[in-house]
Design an enzyme around this catalytic site. Sequence first.
Site, PDB file in Angstrom:
ATOM      1  N   GLU A   7      -8.363  17.749  -1.056  1.00 36.02           N
ATOM      2  CA  GLU A   7      -9.206  16.812  -1.814  1.00 36.02           C
ATOM      3  C   GLU A   7      -8.617  15.424  -1.721  1.00 36.02           C
ATOM      4  O   GLU A   7      -7.410  15.241  -1.929  1.00 36.02           O
ATOM      5  CB  GLU A   7      -9.242  17.208  -3.283  1.00 36.02           C
ATOM      6  CG  GLU A   7     -10.195  18.320  -3.577  1.00 36.02           C
ATOM      7  CD  GLU A   7     -10.266  18.584  -5.080  1.00 36.02           C
ATOM      8  OE1 GLU A   7      -9.828  17.728  -5.864  1.00 36.02           O
ATOM      9  OE2 GLU A   7     -10.735  19.651  -5.434  1.00 36.02           O
TER      10      GLU A   7
ATOM     11  N   HIS B  96      -2.053  21.558 -10.859  1.00 34.46           N
ATOM     12  CA  HIS B  96      -1.366  21.455 -12.152  1.00 34.46           C
ATOM     13  C   HIS B  96      -0.057  22.246 -12.215  1.00 34.46           C
ATOM     14  O   HIS B  96       0.688  22.118 -13.181  1.00 34.46           O
ATOM     15  CB  HIS B  96      -2.335  21.752 -13.291  1.00 34.46           C
ATOM     16  CG  HIS B  96      -3.405  20.699 -13.325  1.00 34.46           C
ATOM     17  ND1 HIS B  96      -3.115  19.356 -13.481  1.00 34.46           N
ATOM     18  CD2 HIS B  96      -4.744  20.768 -13.123  1.00 34.46           C
ATOM     19  CE1 HIS B  96      -4.238  18.653 -13.405  1.00 34.46           C
ATOM     20  NE2 HIS B  96      -5.236  19.479 -13.185  1.00 34.46           N
TER      21      HIS B  96
HETATM   22  N1  PXP Z   1     -13.348  20.698  -7.363  1.00 33.13           N
HETATM   23  C1  PXP Z   1     -13.036  19.396  -7.259  1.00 33.13           C
HETATM   24  C2  PXP Z   1     -13.722  18.582  -6.226  1.00 33.13           C
HETATM   25  C3  PXP Z   1     -12.064  18.810  -8.103  1.00 33.13           C
HETATM   26  O1  PXP Z   1     -11.773  17.502  -7.999  1.00 33.13           O
HETATM   27  C4  PXP Z   1     -11.393  19.627  -9.028  1.00 33.13           C
HETATM   28  C5  PXP Z   1     -10.309  19.055  -9.892  1.00 33.13           C
HETATM   29  O2  PXP Z   1      -9.277  18.604  -9.099  1.00 33.13           O
HETATM   30  C6  PXP Z   1     -11.728  20.993  -9.078  1.00 33.13           C
HETATM   31  C7  PXP Z   1     -12.733  21.494  -8.260  1.00 33.13           C
HETATM   32  C8  PXP Z   1     -11.051  21.936 -10.004  1.00 33.13           C
HETATM   33  O3  PXP Z   1     -11.287  21.563 -11.320  1.00 33.13           O
HETATM   34  P1  PXP Z   1     -10.493  22.291 -12.485  1.00 33.13           P
HETATM   35  O4  PXP Z   1      -9.045  21.988 -12.258  1.00 33.13           O
HETATM   36  O5  PXP Z   1     -11.043  21.666 -13.711  1.00 33.13           O
HETATM   37  O6  PXP Z   1     -10.777  23.753 -12.374  1.00 33.13           O
END
Ligand code: PXP
Length: 252
Positions: A76, A16
């Site tokens: 990811e 982000h």
């Molecule tokens: N883990 C995975 C596999 C995710 O897809 C995400 C979001 O991209 C996160 C953790 C982190 O989530 P957040 O940004 O809500 O903390």
Amino acid sequence: MNNFAGKLRLGVNIDHVATVRNARGGAYPDPVRAAKLAEEAGADGITAHLREDRRHITDPDIEGLMDALNVPLNFEMAATDEMQAIALRHKPHAVCIVPEKREEKTTEGGLEVAREENRLAHFIAPLRDAGCRVSIFIAADAKQIEAAHRIGAQVIELHTGAYCDFHAEGRFDESLAELEKMREMSAFAHSLGLEVHAGHGLTYETVKPVAAFPEVMELNIGHFLIGEAIFRGLTPAISEMRRLMDEARDGG
Ligand code: PXP
């Protein structure tokens, strides 16, 4: 003191930072700079999600992260040929396979592994052969965990989103029920020999019960930390998360 799994690792997701950058289409703020700062602030790894539509992280960001980081990159990605080719080119320390829908705001649910076992087994094999630690992002569901184990994943990441959403909405009974499911499924996955991670939607208010699960080795946290950085700066935001995780791990 709970020494079962050693120090709980914090993976900081910097997607982000790129969202803010892309709002103006320029180069500022740079997610690689944020990742380096997170590293200095005590992040044990950096997580970045290269989405099919490149809405936040872009291909040059992945290149920049691979060049700049001293801590492991957790890449990811959706289970597509395009993403597999990118992962095989960069060979990040870890890949986390996530479900992806263009219309969603974020990764809404876990991957449906059980129904796609064959395809996913073939999909992750070259990633494992290339030396990437393969993680599968799934719901706390025994059927999915068993399937992740059968296809040869080394790690599962439990989706904490429902737990966090219920908590945020004040639906505490449902939130606790989700937590219980995750607690049981962490132990189950561990008993199969899988390494257990967790993440999605975690905040200062929700992190401790999950951090206290002895089988959980890593939490991946992004949106809240980047948001909190607006108010207190990235380094203090990460330090506070680290403090809460350590406190939970120590039984506090
Ligand atoms: N883990 C995975 C596999 C995710 O897809 C995400 C979001 O991209 C996160 C953790 C982190 O989530 P957040 O940004 O809500 O903390």
